[in-house]
Design a protein around this motif. Structure first.
Motif, mmCIF file in Angstrom:
data_model
loop_
_atom_site.group_PDB
_atom_site.id
_atom_site.type_symbol
_atom_site.label_atom_id
_atom_site.label_comp_id
_atom_site.label_asym_id
_atom_site.label_seq_id
_atom_site.Cartn_x
_atom_site.Cartn_y
_atom_site.Cartn_z
ATOM 1 N N LEU A 1 -6.224 -62.032 -58.920
ATOM 2 C CA LEU A 1 -7.201 -62.925 -58.280
ATOM 3 C C LEU A 1 -7.703 -62.324 -56.967
ATOM 4 O O LEU A 1 -8.892 -62.438 -56.643
ATOM 5 N N ALA A 2 -6.814 -61.694 -56.223
ATOM 6 C CA ALA A 2 -7.208 -61.051 -54.975
ATOM 7 C C ALA A 2 -8.201 -59.918 -55.244
ATOM 8 O O ALA A 2 -9.189 -59.761 -54.511
ATOM 9 N N LYS A 3 -7.960 -59.150 -56.304
ATOM 10 C CA LYS A 3 -8.886 -58.062 -56.643
ATOM 11 C C LYS A 3 -10.255 -58.604 -57.030
ATOM 12 O O LYS A 3 -11.284 -58.064 -56.618
ATOM 13 N N VAL A 4 -10.264 -59.681 -57.806
ATOM 14 C CA VAL A 4 -11.536 -60.291 -58.216
ATOM 15 C C VAL A 4 -12.257 -60.847 -56.998
ATOM 16 O O VAL A 4 -13.476 -60.672 -56.844
ATOM 17 N N SER A 5 -11.523 -61.509 -56.120
ATOM 18 C CA SER A 5 -12.112 -62.058 -54.895
ATOM 19 C C SER A 5 -12.705 -60.945 -54.043
ATOM 20 O O SER A 5 -13.820 -61.066 -53.530
ATOM 21 N N PHE A 6 -11.976 -59.869 -53.900
ATOM 22 C CA PHE A 6 -12.474 -58.743 -53.106
ATOM 23 C C PHE A 6 -13.757 -58.181 -53.714
ATOM 24 O O PHE A 6 -14.748 -57.972 -53.015
ATOM 25 N N THR A 7 -13.721 -57.960 -55.006
ATOM 26 C CA THR A 7 -14.880 -57.371 -55.669
ATOM 27 C C THR A 7 -16.097 -58.280 -55.566
ATOM 28 O O THR A 7 -17.181 -57.841 -55.195
ATOM 29 N N GLY B 1 -14.543 -63.770 -48.078
ATOM 30 C CA GLY B 1 -13.929 -62.909 -49.088
ATOM 31 C C GLY B 1 -12.709 -62.185 -48.563
ATOM 32 O O GLY B 1 -11.697 -62.067 -49.256
ATOM 33 N N THR B 2 -12.779 -61.710 -47.329
ATOM 34 C CA THR B 2 -11.644 -61.019 -46.719
ATOM 35 C C THR B 2 -10.464 -61.962 -46.543
ATOM 36 O O THR B 2 -9.326 -61.631 -46.892
ATOM 37 N N ILE B 3 -10.732 -63.149 -46.030
ATOM 38 C CA ILE B 3 -9.663 -64.139 -45.823
ATOM 39 C C ILE B 3 -9.048 -64.551 -47.161
ATOM 40 O O ILE B 3 -7.824 -64.624 -47.299
ATOM 41 N N THR B 4 -9.886 -64.794 -48.158
ATOM 42 C CA THR B 4 -9.397 -65.184 -49.478
ATOM 43 C C THR B 4 -8.558 -64.070 -50.101
ATOM 44 O O THR B 4 -7.491 -64.325 -50.668
ATOM 45 N N THR B 5 -9.027 -62.844 -49.986
ATOM 46 C CA THR B 5 -8.299 -61.701 -50.534
ATOM 47 C C THR B 5 -6.922 -61.560 -49.880
ATOM 48 O O THR B 5 -5.911 -61.376 -50.566
ATOM 49 N N ILE B 6 -6.881 -61.675 -48.573
ATOM 50 C CA ILE B 6 -5.607 -61.560 -47.852
ATOM 51 C C ILE B 6 -4.668 -62.696 -48.247
ATOM 52 O O ILE B 6 -3.476 -62.474 -48.498
ATOM 53 N N ALA B 7 -5.186 -63.916 -48.325
ATOM 54 C CA ALA B 7 -4.355 -65.073 -48.676
ATOM 55 C C ALA B 7 -3.780 -64.939 -50.085
ATOM 56 O O ALA B 7 -2.591 -65.213 -50.312
ATOM 57 N N THR C 1 5.099 -62.070 -63.256
ATOM 58 C CA THR C 1 3.830 -62.337 -63.935
ATOM 59 C C THR C 1 2.917 -63.187 -63.058
ATOM 60 O O THR C 1 1.721 -62.900 -62.933
ATOM 61 N N LEU C 2 3.472 -64.219 -62.434
ATOM 62 C CA LEU C 2 2.677 -65.071 -61.557
ATOM 63 C C LEU C 2 2.201 -64.295 -60.333
ATOM 64 O O LEU C 2 1.050 -64.427 -59.907
ATOM 65 N N GLY C 3 3.067 -63.454 -59.777
ATOM 66 C CA GLY C 3 2.678 -62.628 -58.639
ATOM 67 C C GLY C 3 1.548 -61.673 -58.998
ATOM 68 O O GLY C 3 0.591 -61.506 -58.236
ATOM 69 N N LYS C 4 1.639 -61.061 -60.168
ATOM 70 C CA LYS C 4 0.570 -60.155 -60.623
ATOM 71 C C LYS C 4 -0.734 -60.908 -60.821
ATOM 72 O O LYS C 4 -1.815 -60.381 -60.559
ATOM 73 N N TYR C 5 -0.631 -62.155 -61.292
ATOM 74 C CA TYR C 5 -1.822 -62.995 -61.464
ATOM 75 C C TYR C 5 -2.520 -63.199 -60.116
ATOM 76 O O TYR C 5 -3.743 -63.068 -60.021
ATOM 77 N N PHE C 6 -1.753 -63.479 -59.056
ATOM 78 C CA PHE C 6 -2.358 -63.649 -57.735
ATOM 79 C C PHE C 6 -2.936 -62.340 -57.218
ATOM 80 O O PHE C 6 -3.977 -62.328 -56.561
ATOM 81 N N TYR C 7 -2.287 -61.222 -57.501
ATOM 82 C CA TYR C 7 -2.846 -59.926 -57.123
ATOM 83 C C TYR C 7 -4.183 -59.689 -57.840
ATOM 84 O O TYR C 7 -5.145 -59.188 -57.244
#
Length: 85
Positions: free
Chosen positions: A36-42, A68-74, A28-34
């Motif tokens: 967040l990555a999608k929101v950051s990318f968008t 945005g790219t760095i944040t998404t990757i992180a 669940t926590l891993g999916k939450y970070f995924y």
């Protein structure tokens, strides 16, 4: 003797349930970070690309794209590490 076996069985069952709960929590926590990555990318990468194409302020758009790219990757890496732990 049966009391011991019953206790052992209950302890094993409790350990398995705790392990399963930890696994679900990690997923669940891993999916939450995924997510967040999608929101950051968008928000940052797509928004920066649109601003860059519309030629508003190129230096701000490039900064937004890079950040945005760095944040998404992180965030994606963090989600991956949490799930695979």
């Amino acid at each position: 003797n049966q009391v011991r076996m019953g206790n052992f069985s209950n302890q094993q069952k409790a350990k398995e349930e705790a392990k399963e709960n930890e696994k679900v929590s990690r997923e669940t926590l891993g999916k939450y970070f995924y997510d967040l990555a999608k929101v950051s990318f968008t928000a940052m990468v797509v928004g920066g690309a649109v601003a860059w194409i519309s030629d508003s302020n190129r230096s701000d758009s490039i900064t937004l794209l890079l950040l945005g790219t760095i944040t998404t990757i992180a965030l994606t890496y963090t989600g991956y590490k949490i799930i695979k732990r």
